[in-house]
Design a protein around this motif. Sequence first.
Motif, mmCIF file in Angstrom:
data_model
loop_
_atom_site.group_PDB
_atom_site.id
_atom_site.type_symbol
_atom_site.label_atom_id
_atom_site.label_comp_id
_atom_site.label_asym_id
_atom_site.label_seq_id
_atom_site.Cartn_x
_atom_site.Cartn_y
_atom_site.Cartn_z
ATOM 1 N N PRO A 217 0.830 -1.219 0.000
ATOM 2 C CA PRO A 217 0.000 0.000 0.000
ATOM 3 C C PRO A 217 0.854 1.254 0.000
ATOM 4 O O PRO A 217 1.987 1.262 0.485
ATOM 5 C CB PRO A 217 -0.803 -0.128 1.296
ATOM 6 C CG PRO A 217 0.049 -0.975 2.185
ATOM 7 C CD PRO A 217 0.753 -1.941 1.280
ATOM 8 N N ALA A 218 0.305 2.302 -0.573
ATOM 9 C CA ALA A 218 1.003 3.585 -0.563
ATOM 10 C C ALA A 218 1.043 4.121 0.860
ATOM 11 O O ALA A 218 0.154 3.867 1.670
ATOM 12 C CB ALA A 218 0.290 4.568 -1.479
ATOM 13 N N SER A 219 2.078 4.878 1.154
ATOM 14 C CA SER A 219 2.221 5.436 2.500
ATOM 15 C C SER A 219 1.136 6.474 2.763
ATOM 16 O O SER A 219 0.638 7.133 1.844
ATOM 17 C CB SER A 219 3.603 6.061 2.666
ATOM 18 O OG SER A 219 3.721 7.214 1.845
ATOM 19 N N ARG A 220 0.795 6.597 4.030
ATOM 20 C CA ARG A 220 -0.226 7.584 4.392
ATOM 21 C C ARG A 220 0.260 8.998 4.104
ATOM 22 O O ARG A 220 -0.526 9.882 3.759
ATOM 23 C CB ARG A 220 -0.583 7.438 5.867
ATOM 24 C CG ARG A 220 -1.289 6.125 6.198
ATOM 25 C CD ARG A 220 -1.684 6.070 7.663
ATOM 26 N NE ARG A 220 -2.401 4.833 7.968
ATOM 27 C CZ ARG A 220 -2.848 4.518 9.188
ATOM 28 N NH1 ARG A 220 -2.656 5.369 10.197
ATOM 29 N NH2 ARG A 220 -3.497 3.384 9.384
ATOM 30 N N GLY A 221 1.561 9.206 4.241
ATOM 31 C CA GLY A 221 2.111 10.523 3.947
ATOM 32 C C GLY A 221 1.939 10.897 2.492
ATOM 33 O O GLY A 221 1.591 12.046 2.168
ATOM 34 N N ALA A 222 2.164 9.917 1.593
ATOM 35 C CA ALA A 222 2.005 10.187 0.166
ATOM 36 C C ALA A 222 0.548 10.477 -0.166
ATOM 37 O O ALA A 222 0.242 11.386 -0.943
ATOM 38 C CB ALA A 222 2.511 8.997 -0.648
ATOM 39 N N MET A 223 -0.365 9.701 0.425
ATOM 40 C CA MET A 223 -1.792 9.941 0.186
ATOM 41 C C MET A 223 -2.209 11.317 0.699
ATOM 42 O O MET A 223 -2.929 12.054 0.017
ATOM 43 C CB MET A 223 -2.628 8.854 0.868
ATOM 44 C CG MET A 223 -2.485 7.472 0.256
ATOM 45 S SD MET A 223 -3.494 6.239 1.131
ATOM 46 C CE MET A 223 -5.138 6.912 0.894
ATOM 47 N N ALA A 224 -1.737 11.657 1.895
ATOM 48 C CA ALA A 224 -2.090 12.961 2.463
ATOM 49 C C ALA A 224 -1.538 14.096 1.615
ATOM 50 O O ALA A 224 -2.203 15.127 1.424
ATOM 51 C CB ALA A 224 -1.559 13.058 3.889
#
Length: 406
Positions: A217-224
């Motif tokens: 999964p993509a990192s939460r930081g990248a999504m944010a």
Amino acid sequence: MTRASGQTGGIAATHAPGAGLAALARRLRQGDASSLPVLLGLLLIWGIFASQNENFLSARNLTNLVLQIAAMGTISVGIVLVLLLGEIDLSVGAVSGMSAAVMAILNVQHQVSPALSLLAGVATGSLIGLAQGFWFTRFRVPSFVVTLAGLLAWQGALLWVLGTTGTVNVYDPLISGLAGTFLSPALGWALGALCVGMAVSGQVVTQRRRVKAGLPPASRGAMAARIAGVLVLVAAVVGLLNADRGVPLALLLLLGFVIGFDLLLRRTRFGRYIFAVGGNAEAARRAGIRVDAIRVAVFTLCGALAAAGGILATSRLLAVNQSSGGGDVLLNAIAAAVIGGTSLFGGRGTVWSALTGALLIGSISNGMDLLALPSSVKFMVTGAALLAAVTIDAIARSGRQPAGRT
């Protein structure tokens, strides 16, 4: 223990200072830069024109810029689809003028309802695209030649349809409202919030699809970061447009085409087939894909989008004349797709390149008009930008080949 240490070291290396820049440099060499070059170019161009004329970044001028690129961007969406096949359509300018003329003649001279006239205009473009796609696939005549013949033929058909009048003025509120309608500030902010919500839901769906496919999964930081970027962009655009006349309906139509065809390419089997045919037509044929049917369908869609672009141009100018679809319409539509990042070699690109490329081309034209520069300079600068984009594409292609990509 050694294996664990190795994994830890790999993770640390990934997040080490400079690792992000190294990864970006590698992506640039391998042709995975996406729309980064055009966005950087757009920032540079805006900075130059803003320093030379304080009105360039004003709300009124940016609203005018959006209205100016709506027709070009719509036509360019169709060009992107054709380029993804590794083909070209040189007739889109003439098709846009011809389709708009059919719509105007039916509505003004034959009192056909505006809705039916609009449908007839789009149908005209679709039938032209269907005929050219059939000719290209059935007789194996290169698309360059077929659409070059179409460019000449449909320009003649435009003159024949307009007849001795030469110019047909359009007064119907529905048709003129396509480019002349602006949303209220409240409705503009509501639609902006909807766009942010769609971005959030898109990130969630993508995350679930990655997990379901067994991918990390993509990192939460990248999504944010992505969501925050969309939030800032939407707020800036809606705020600027509301400071003038409001969000134009023409912009919503253009975004609708871009988002719709982006989903078509990324989320449907038909879209995957387009990339497959553009990447390697023979391999696609052996895989059971009906290559000729895909090509005909794409040329039909390109004709329909050319007609839609011609109708938007007519709505903005409130008239169709013998020069409709002529001039630099064709060149700008192709240049927007290529400058935006769609490969001329087929199989690589995104529909969003039509929007970013049209924005860059429109910014160049708009800025030079504000500076009262002659058309000769405008053509030379646009040509230089196109050559630079194609050169970047060629270099990226050569960088992908050593990496085992096409």
